[in-house]
Design a protein around this motif. Structure first.
Motif, PDB file in Angstrom:
ATOM      1  N   GLN A   7     -24.688  92.360  28.888  1.00 39.88           N
ATOM      2  CA  GLN A   7     -26.121  92.026  28.480  1.00 39.88           C
ATOM      3  C   GLN A   7     -26.057  90.965  27.658  1.00 39.88           C
ATOM      4  OE1 GLN A   7     -27.802  95.532  27.194  1.00 39.88           O
ATOM      5  NE2 GLN A   7     -27.955  96.611  29.003  1.00 39.88           N
ATOM      6  N   TRP A   8     -25.115  90.656  26.637  1.00 41.52           N
ATOM      7  CA  TRP A   8     -25.061  89.534  25.635  1.00 41.52           C
ATOM      8  C   TRP A   8     -24.529  88.367  26.320  1.00 41.52           C
ATOM      9  CZ3 TRP A   8     -22.572  93.025  21.171  1.00 41.52           C
ATOM     10  CH2 TRP A   8     -23.763  93.454  20.415  1.00 41.52           C
ATOM     11  N   ILE A   9     -23.675  88.668  27.285  1.00 45.82           N
ATOM     12  CA  ILE A   9     -22.912  87.529  28.068  1.00 45.82           C
ATOM     13  C   ILE A   9     -24.247  86.787  28.788  1.00 45.82           C
ATOM     14  CG2 ILE A   9     -21.628  86.814  29.823  1.00 45.82           C
ATOM     15  CD1 ILE A   9     -19.639  89.059  28.744  1.00 45.82           C
ATOM     16  N   ASP A  10     -24.883  87.744  29.544  1.00 46.71           N
ATOM     17  CA  ASP A  10     -26.100  87.005  30.689  1.00 46.71           C
ATOM     18  C   ASP A  10     -27.358  86.554  29.641  1.00 46.71           C
ATOM     19  OD1 ASP A  10     -24.616  87.609  32.795  1.00 46.71           O
ATOM     20  OD2 ASP A  10     -25.560  89.579  32.842  1.00 46.71           O
ATOM     21  N   GLN A  11     -27.238  86.933  28.330  1.00 46.32           N
ATOM     22  CA  GLN A  11     -28.402  86.454  27.387  1.00 46.32           C
ATOM     23  C   GLN A  11     -27.943  84.979  26.552  1.00 46.32           C
ATOM     24  OE1 GLN A  11     -29.151  89.875  24.900  1.00 46.32           O
ATOM     25  NE2 GLN A  11     -30.257  91.104  26.547  1.00 46.32           N
ATOM     26  N   GLY A  12     -26.644  84.720  26.943  1.00 46.77           N
ATOM     27  CA  GLY A  12     -26.097  83.582  26.376  1.00 46.77           C
ATOM     28  C   GLY A  12     -25.573  83.725  25.020  1.00 46.77           C
ATOM     29  N   LYS A  13     -25.532  85.073  24.262  1.00 47.20           N
ATOM     30  CA  LYS A  13     -25.006  85.291  23.305  1.00 47.20           C
ATOM     31  C   LYS A  13     -23.607  85.455  22.806  1.00 47.20           C
ATOM     32  CE  LYS A  13     -29.660  87.442  22.089  1.00 47.20           C
ATOM     33  NZ  LYS A  13     -30.116  88.803  21.803  1.00 47.20           N
ATOM     34  N   LEU A  14     -22.792  85.532  23.997  1.00 46.05           N
ATOM     35  CA  LEU A  14     -21.351  86.056  24.132  1.00 46.05           C
ATOM     36  C   LEU A  14     -20.837  85.132  25.137  1.00 46.05           C
ATOM     37  CD1 LEU A  14     -18.999  87.881  22.917  1.00 46.05           C
ATOM     38  CD2 LEU A  14     -19.976  89.634  24.219  1.00 46.05           C
ATOM     39  N   ARG A  15     -19.743  84.616  24.701  1.00 44.21           N
ATOM     40  CA  ARG A  15     -18.795  83.637  25.636  1.00 44.21           C
ATOM     41  C   ARG A  15     -17.571  84.144  25.734  1.00 44.21           C
ATOM     42  NH1 ARG A  15     -19.264  78.117  22.701  1.00 44.21           N
ATOM     43  NH2 ARG A  15     -17.805  77.579  24.243  1.00 44.21           N
ATOM     44  N   ILE A  16     -16.986  83.929  27.030  1.00 45.67           N
ATOM     45  CA  ILE A  16     -15.497  84.196  27.375  1.00 45.67           C
ATOM     46  C   ILE A  16     -14.856  82.823  27.693  1.00 45.67           C
ATOM     47  CG2 ILE A  16     -13.714  85.330  28.651  1.00 45.67           C
ATOM     48  CD1 ILE A  16     -15.390  87.224  27.126  1.00 45.67           C
ATOM     49  N   ILE A  17     -14.103  82.531  26.704  1.00 43.65           N
ATOM     50  CA  ILE A  17     -13.093  81.134  26.837  1.00 43.65           C
ATOM     51  C   ILE A  17     -12.109  81.480  27.890  1.00 43.65           C
ATOM     52  CG2 ILE A  17     -12.086  79.379  25.888  1.00 43.65           C
ATOM     53  CD1 ILE A  17     -15.078  79.862  25.019  1.00 43.65           C
ATOM     54  N   LEU A  18     -12.039  80.952  28.932  1.00 35.27           N
ATOM     55  CA  LEU A  18     -11.055  81.037  29.992  1.00 35.27           C
ATOM     56  C   LEU A  18     -10.336  79.573  29.975  1.00 35.27           C
ATOM     57  CD1 LEU A  18      -9.641  82.634  32.239  1.00 35.27           C
ATOM     58  CD2 LEU A  18     -11.202  81.516  33.717  1.00 35.27           C
ATOM     59  N   SER A  19      -9.207  79.491  29.289  1.00 34.37           N
ATOM     60  CA  SER A  19      -8.339  78.185  29.383  1.00 34.37           C
ATOM     61  C   SER A  19      -7.429  77.852  30.593  1.00 34.37           C
ATOM     62  CB  SER A  19      -7.250  78.187  28.245  1.00 34.37           C
ATOM     63  OG  SER A  19      -6.413  79.139  28.624  1.00 34.37           O
ATOM     64  N   HIS A  20      -7.153  78.822  31.515  1.00 33.83           N
ATOM     65  CA  HIS A  20      -6.266  78.623  32.599  1.00 33.83           C
ATOM     66  C   HIS A  20      -6.773  79.477  33.614  1.00 33.83           C
ATOM     67  CE1 HIS A  20      -3.978  76.519  29.683  1.00 33.83           C
ATOM     68  NE2 HIS A  20      -3.639  75.695  30.484  1.00 33.83           N
ATOM     69  N   THR A  21      -6.798  79.364  34.970  1.00 33.73           N
ATOM     70  CA  THR A  21      -6.985  80.200  36.118  1.00 33.73           C
ATOM     71  C   THR A  21      -5.879  79.834  36.989  1.00 33.73           C
ATOM     72  OG1 THR A  21      -9.300  80.099  35.933  1.00 33.73           O
ATOM     73  CG2 THR A  21      -8.301  80.846  37.948  1.00 33.73           C
ATOM     74  N   VAL A  22      -4.724  80.703  37.327  1.00 32.40           N
ATOM     75  CA  VAL A  22      -3.531  80.483  37.925  1.00 32.40           C
ATOM     76  C   VAL A  22      -3.651  81.392  39.292  1.00 32.40           C
ATOM     77  CG1 VAL A  22      -0.901  80.626  38.011  1.00 32.40           C
ATOM     78  CG2 VAL A  22      -2.556  80.082  35.926  1.00 32.40           C
ATOM     79  N   PRO A  23      -3.342  80.947  40.608  1.00 27.70           N
ATOM     80  CA  PRO A  23      -3.071  81.797  41.614  1.00 27.70           C
ATOM     81  C   PRO A  23      -2.212  83.016  41.561  1.00 27.70           C
ATOM     82  CG  PRO A  23      -2.682  79.519  42.422  1.00 27.70           C
ATOM     83  CD  PRO A  23      -2.594  79.482  40.661  1.00 27.70           C
ATOM     84  N   LEU A  24      -2.720  83.871  42.317  1.00 30.98           N
ATOM     85  CA  LEU A  24      -1.884  85.387  42.245  1.00 30.98           C
ATOM     86  C   LEU A  24      -0.453  85.014  42.404  1.00 30.98           C
ATOM     87  CD1 LEU A  24      -1.892  88.450  41.957  1.00 30.98           C
ATOM     88  CD2 LEU A  24      -2.203  88.565  44.520  1.00 30.98           C
ATOM     89  N   ALA A  25      -0.076  84.292  43.434  1.00 24.95           N
ATOM     90  CA  ALA A  25       1.337  84.072  43.556  1.00 24.95           C
ATOM     91  C   ALA A  25       1.933  83.492  42.697  1.00 24.95           C
ATOM     92  CB  ALA A  25       1.519  83.266  44.890  1.00 24.95           C
ATOM     93  N   GLU A  26       1.538  82.917  41.638  1.00 25.82           N
ATOM     94  CA  GLU A  26       2.107  82.228  40.306  1.00 25.82           C
ATOM     95  C   GLU A  26       1.969  82.982  39.099  1.00 25.82           C
ATOM     96  OE1 GLU A  26       0.746  78.165  40.125  1.00 25.82           O
ATOM     97  OE2 GLU A  26       0.934  77.870  42.238  1.00 25.82           O
ATOM     98  N   ALA A  27       1.943  84.349  39.269  1.00 29.46           N
ATOM     99  CA  ALA A  27       1.909  85.196  38.061  1.00 29.46           C
ATOM    100  C   ALA A  27       2.983  84.903  37.217  1.00 29.46           C
ATOM    101  CB  ALA A  27       1.775  86.589  38.573  1.00 29.46           C
ATOM    102  N   ALA A  28       4.043  84.704  37.571  1.00 24.71           N
ATOM    103  CA  ALA A  28       5.214  84.450  36.680  1.00 24.71           C
ATOM    104  C   ALA A  28       4.875  83.278  35.617  1.00 24.71           C
ATOM    105  CB  ALA A  28       6.630  84.076  37.283  1.00 24.71           C
ATOM    106  N   ALA A  29       4.279  82.077  36.336  1.00 23.18           N
ATOM    107  CA  ALA A  29       3.876  80.797  35.602  1.00 23.18           C
ATOM    108  C   ALA A  29       2.810  81.331  34.423  1.00 23.18           C
ATOM    109  CB  ALA A  29       3.466  79.789  36.529  1.00 23.18           C
ATOM    110  N   ALA A  30       1.810  82.275  34.933  1.00 21.92           N
ATOM    111  CA  ALA A  30       0.717  82.693  34.037  1.00 21.92           C
ATOM    112  C   ALA A  30       1.457  83.401  32.746  1.00 21.92           C
ATOM    113  CB  ALA A  30      -0.243  83.721  34.885  1.00 21.92           C
ATOM    114  N   HIS A  31       2.481  84.182  32.935  1.00 22.82           N
ATOM    115  CA  HIS A  31       3.237  84.780  32.172  1.00 22.82           C
ATOM    116  C   HIS A  31       3.930  84.053  31.010  1.00 22.82           C
ATOM    117  CE1 HIS A  31       3.401  89.575  32.974  1.00 22.82           C
ATOM    118  NE2 HIS A  31       2.347  88.746  33.708  1.00 22.82           N
ATOM    119  N   ARG A  32       4.555  82.863  31.540  1.00 24.87           N
ATOM    120  CA  ARG A  32       5.064  82.002  30.798  1.00 24.87           C
ATOM    121  C   ARG A  32       3.949  81.110  29.869  1.00 24.87           C
ATOM    122  NH1 ARG A  32       8.208  81.164  35.414  1.00 24.87           N
ATOM    123  NH2 ARG A  32       6.915  79.503  36.135  1.00 24.87           N
TER     124      ARG A  32
END
Length: 333
Positions: free
Chosen positions: A291-316
């Motif tokens: 509710q707070w997110i949709d009201q613009g009161k709370l944000r999620i900062i996502l720095s990187h989105t990596v393909p599933l196949a590259e999970a190892a790179a996401a861990h690094r």
């Protein structure tokens, strides 16, 4: 279905993309979710390195956080329907399969509707950190409006959410950072002051900011010597909450001398110990935060989105320690 399997404990390369059978509903209260994205968390990298909580059940599918669309529902499911977008935190500890996969089976009590304003990747990155920050500040520390809070590592996954939740609860927030970029983010999220721990003594700075009294609540998201640092900067009869196991050199004398209330927050406890009511409480947290997110009161900062196949790179990437906010795996369009 495609899934990333942890074939053995070790380096990121033990994460291998494989074909595995699609899961089926395990109970009348379960949902089958076609995953669009999965969150990547420090618990994932720790389990990959040292082994899961269930070493006799290998290979394992890691990943606690997920977001996707309901594909099927059990006969007793009441709150969700096929085609609904949801997000959740369940599985991925080595027992029940996790979210590094195209499908996941999730109990209804763990699920909440996905925030409408978030992408699936952003939503998948949110549950564990939302629940952790909420339980630490509200349930453990009993944070009240008007109090002062120190959030250690305020630009990290849990930290950036904790700053915002504390502000929404009416508290004044101080935080530690390591770069100008992280300082700018923390201030943008509501921190009243940022402290560069590389060049400034956080304890001395906090005592100056509070006229020698110390903060009401300290939240340790880092571990090691930071817990003792939190003791030293918290007022008499204050609260300290830590996400990590105490270091052997922890200064418990200061905690005792100040009559501090010391708590630990492990949001995985309900999952590990099968506490259904506690899992339902965590789902309620996700509902409220959505509710707070949709009201613009709370944000999620996502720095990187990596393909599933590259999970190892996401861990690094996560283990390098330089990311702002969260990392997610993209599973489907």
């Amino acid at each position: 279905m495609k899934a990333v399997l942890m074939t053995a404990p070790g380096v990121p390369e033990v994460l291998q993309l494989r074909d595995v059978p699609e899961p089926r509903l395990t109970s009348d209260t379960a949902l089958l979710v076609r995953l669009k994205a999965a969150g990547v968390n420090p618990i994932d990298t720790k389990l990959r390195k040292r082994g899961t909580f269930y070493p006799d059940q290998m290979p394992a599918i890691l990943g606690c956080d997920g977001a996707g669309v309901v594909e099927a529902v059990g006969a007793q499911v009441k709150q969700f329907h096929i085609g609904e977008a949801v997000y959740f935190c369940q599985g991925g500890l080595g027992g029940a399969p996790g979210t590094y996969a195209e499908f996941a089976v999730v109990e209804e009590r763990c699920v909440a509707p996905k925030p409408a304003t978030l992408s699936f990747a952003e939503a998948a990155a949110a549950p564990l950190v939302l629940i952790t920050a909420w339980e630490a500040l509200c349930d453990r520390a009993r944070l009240q409006a008007g109090q002062t809070v120190m959030v250690q590592a305020g630009a990290g996954g849990v930290g950036h959410v904790a700053i915002q939740l504390a502000r929404l609860m009416g508290a004044q927030v101080y935080t530690t950072v390591s770069t100008e970029e992280k300082s700018a983010l923390a201030r943008d999220l509501g921190a009243a002051a940022t402290i560069d721990y590389r060049t400034t003594d956080p304890v001395a700075e906090v005592m100056a900011l509070t006229q020698g009294a110390g903060v009401d609540v300290s939240f340790d998201t880092v571990g090691g010597g930071v817990l003792s640092q939190c003791f030293a900067m918290t007022r008499v009869y204050g609260d300290v909450v830590s996400l990590l196991a105490p270091d052997p050199q922890t200064d418990w004398k200061t905690a005792r001398d100040r009559n501090l209330r010391v708590s630990f927050e492990l949001m995985l406890t309900p999952m590990l110990q099968g506490l259904d009511s506690a899992q339902a409480h965590q789902s309620e947290i996700l509902h409220r935060c959505a509710q707070w997110i949709d009201q613009g009161k709370l944000r999620i900062i996502l720095s990187h989105t990596v393909p599933l196949a590259e999970a190892a790179a996401a861990h690094r990437l996560l283990e390098a320690g330089s990311c702002l906010g969260k990392i997610a795996l993209a599973i489907a369009d």
